[in-house]
Design a protein around this motif. Sequence first.
Motif, short mmCIF file in Angstrom:
data_model
loop_
_atom_site.label_atom_id
_atom_site.label_comp_id
_atom_site.label_asym_id
_atom_site.label_seq_id
_atom_site.Cartn_x
_atom_site.Cartn_y
_atom_site.Cartn_z
N UNK A 180 0.83 -1.21 0.00
CA UNK A 180 0.00 0.00 0.00
C UNK A 180 0.87 1.26 0.00
N UNK A 181 1.91 1.27 0.81
CA UNK A 181 2.82 2.42 0.85
C UNK A 181 3.45 2.66 -0.51
N UNK A 182 3.85 1.57 -1.19
CA UNK A 182 4.41 1.70 -2.53
C UNK A 182 3.37 2.25 -3.49
N UNK A 183 2.16 1.71 -3.45
CA UNK A 183 1.09 2.15 -4.37
C UNK A 183 0.75 3.63 -4.17
N UNK A 184 0.65 4.05 -2.92
CA UNK A 184 0.33 5.45 -2.62
C UNK A 184 1.44 6.36 -3.16
N UNK A 238 8.43 2.03 -15.82
CA UNK A 238 7.54 2.94 -15.08
C UNK A 238 6.53 2.23 -14.17
N UNK A 239 6.25 0.96 -14.44
CA UNK A 239 5.24 0.25 -13.64
C UNK A 239 5.77 -0.99 -12.93
N UNK A 240 7.05 -1.28 -13.05
CA UNK A 240 7.62 -2.48 -12.42
C UNK A 240 8.80 -2.08 -11.53
N UNK A 241 8.72 -2.53 -10.27
CA UNK A 241 9.79 -2.15 -9.33
C UNK A 241 10.00 -3.24 -8.30
N UNK A 242 11.24 -3.31 -7.79
CA UNK A 242 11.53 -4.13 -6.63
C UNK A 242 11.26 -3.27 -5.40
N UNK A 243 10.67 -3.87 -4.38
CA UNK A 243 10.39 -3.17 -3.13
C UNK A 243 11.27 -3.78 -2.05
N UNK A 293 -8.55 4.40 -0.66
CA UNK A 293 -9.26 3.19 -0.23
C UNK A 293 -9.17 2.11 -1.30
N UNK A 294 -9.30 2.51 -2.56
CA UNK A 294 -9.17 1.54 -3.66
C UNK A 294 -7.76 0.96 -3.73
N UNK A 295 -6.75 1.79 -3.51
CA UNK A 295 -5.37 1.31 -3.53
C UNK A 295 -5.11 0.32 -2.39
N UNK A 296 -5.68 0.60 -1.23
CA UNK A 296 -5.53 -0.34 -0.11
C UNK A 296 -6.21 -1.66 -0.43
N UNK A 318 1.47 6.37 -7.00
CA UNK A 318 0.32 7.08 -7.57
C UNK A 318 0.41 8.58 -7.36
N UNK A 319 0.69 9.01 -6.14
CA UNK A 319 0.63 10.44 -5.82
C UNK A 319 1.91 11.20 -6.09
N UNK A 320 2.97 10.52 -6.48
CA UNK A 320 4.19 11.23 -6.87
C UNK A 320 4.31 11.37 -8.38
N UNK A 321 3.30 10.92 -9.08
CA UNK A 321 3.28 11.10 -10.53
C UNK A 321 2.54 12.39 -10.86
N UNK A 322 2.70 12.87 -12.08
CA UNK A 322 2.03 14.11 -12.49
C UNK A 322 0.52 13.95 -12.43
#
Length: 197
Positions: free
Chosen positions: A16-20, A132-137, A71-74, A23-27
């Motif tokens: 969830x932290x990664x998704x938030x 842009x959509x694939x990352x290691x966490x 909420x949807x991202x969670x 999502x919110x650090x993009x333009x």
Amino acid sequence: MKEIQFDVDLTVSELYAFSIRHTYCSISGVVGLLISIGSLVICALRYKGLDRTTVLALIIIGLLFTVVQPVMLYSKAHTQRRRNKDINALLHYCLSEEGIHVSQGEQEVMVPWYEVRKMVQTGKAVYLYMSPVRAFIFPQSQCGDQFAEMVDLIRAMLERYKDYDPAEEVSGETEEHDVTDAPVSCQQCKGDAGHEE
């Protein structure tokens, strides 16, 4: 050669932290957030002068990126954690100068450093983007005492490979091969010519 090894078993909160953040650090995320906040501000300042339909529309738009999307991202992170076997299973990482070796059960893959597009470090994790959509966490809580050392290694490797292009290396090898072959051929020709004389 230095190696850093650790296991990662991602939790819902880490996904969830990664998704938030993603999502919110993009333009588009910032624009959506500004639209939502702007709608709520307009609704609050002009509430008495607007009809009910407009107020309702402004409230819905205001909640869209400030409440609904998080909420949807969670929910998505929770579903992804529960259903996706790749995320559910423990991932073993081995970071070295050669690249990032990832194994899960009997599956293994080696990702060279030049395929890593960028690194993002937050207070609780490091995200390595291959696209842009694939990352290691890499959550700090699961990397243990090696976290700072891992960050240093990643930074050093990304700096080393920042201008690296594997296509140039392949063409460079071809050019070297052609250059090497040319003098040998010329020497053989000269040698043959010398014998004839």
